[in-house]
Scaffold this active site. Sequence first.
Site, short mmCIF file in Angstrom:
data_model
loop_
_atom_site.label_atom_id
_atom_site.label_comp_id
_atom_site.label_asym_id
_atom_site.label_seq_id
_atom_site.Cartn_x
_atom_site.Cartn_y
_atom_site.Cartn_z
N GLY A 40 0.89 -1.17 0.00
CA GLY A 40 0.00 0.00 0.00
C GLY A 40 0.92 1.21 0.00
CE LYS A 41 0.64 3.53 -5.95
NZ LYS A 41 1.72 2.65 -6.37
CD GLU A 140 -2.32 2.58 -3.61
OE1 GLU A 140 -2.08 2.24 -2.44
OE2 GLU A 140 -1.79 2.06 -4.58
CG ASP A 247 5.25 3.63 -2.32
OD1 ASP A 247 4.75 4.64 -2.85
OD2 ASP A 247 4.82 2.48 -2.51
N GLY A 282 10.45 -7.85 -3.02
CA GLY A 282 9.36 -7.47 -2.12
C GLY A 282 9.20 -5.96 -2.03
#
Length: 288
Positions: A40-41, A140, A247, A282
């Site tokens: 999730g950003k 988001e 990010d 990842g």
Amino acid sequence: MSSKICVIGSSNIDQIAYTQNIPADGETLFGDSFQMGFGGKGANQAVMAGLLGADVYMITCLGDDVYKEMTVTNYEANNVNTDHIQMVKGASGVAPIWVDSTGQNRIIVIPGANNEIDAQKAISSMEEIGNISVLVGQCEIPMEVNHEVFKFAKNNSVTTIFNPAPARKLETEFLEHISWLIPNENEFELISGMEPSDENFLKFNKEVPCNLIVTLGEKGAVLVHENKTHYFDAPTVEAIDTTGAGDSFIGTFAYELSESNSPEACIKKAVEKASDSVTKKGTQSSYN
Ligand code: RIB
């Protein structure tokens, strides 16, 4: 005492498939490996800042599924305050991701609870946290929520960083609440309606009421300021997985800014951290 950073945004569970080739329409392929992790950003940006030692507070919304507890535990393990996480019934956000042999990714976000985040609760959280020096956000969660929260921040003299990802057009009124707008090249193209080029960076910067940094992937980043562009090269690295690199840039930039470093020093450090993250598999697992 270090300054407070508040991140408002998404929490997802990333489900990453590593494959040599991306399947064509109607094709089934064998992949190489699979990894599930936290993403999730918003979450990634908060965790990056937390790992650097920031005093960081996360405002996000989780569902009541199996991912809730583990997501909260992950924030705690990464030095991110969880007192202001909202909870709703239903599914948390998830993101199926494909990463090919060049490290490039394709991501589908299913927002779930991220779409249920409540603006008034978020503002109350910011009042409770108090003395926030930097607020960070992305696209988001619903833009109406971002509008209200960033307006509140600007009215309270908080420095704001907005990462317009995934890309969407931004209203001029919203841009007035932003101190630092940080898109990547694709996002720049969508929000400005212009191809990414030195000339267009300068042109767009004159049209918006905020500072502009464009991240350029393996080419680093550019600061557009006072009618000049200043480029920051990235070190040459072997890219294994680019997921979350942007990010990592934002989280590092926010932390460095909260420590009152110059924009140039903040960008230099952010480029270094983002470049390092692509050498590991990842999303958040590549930040260590
Ligand atoms: O920027 C990478 C992130 O985009 C992933 O963690 C995924 O969850 C999506 O939000």
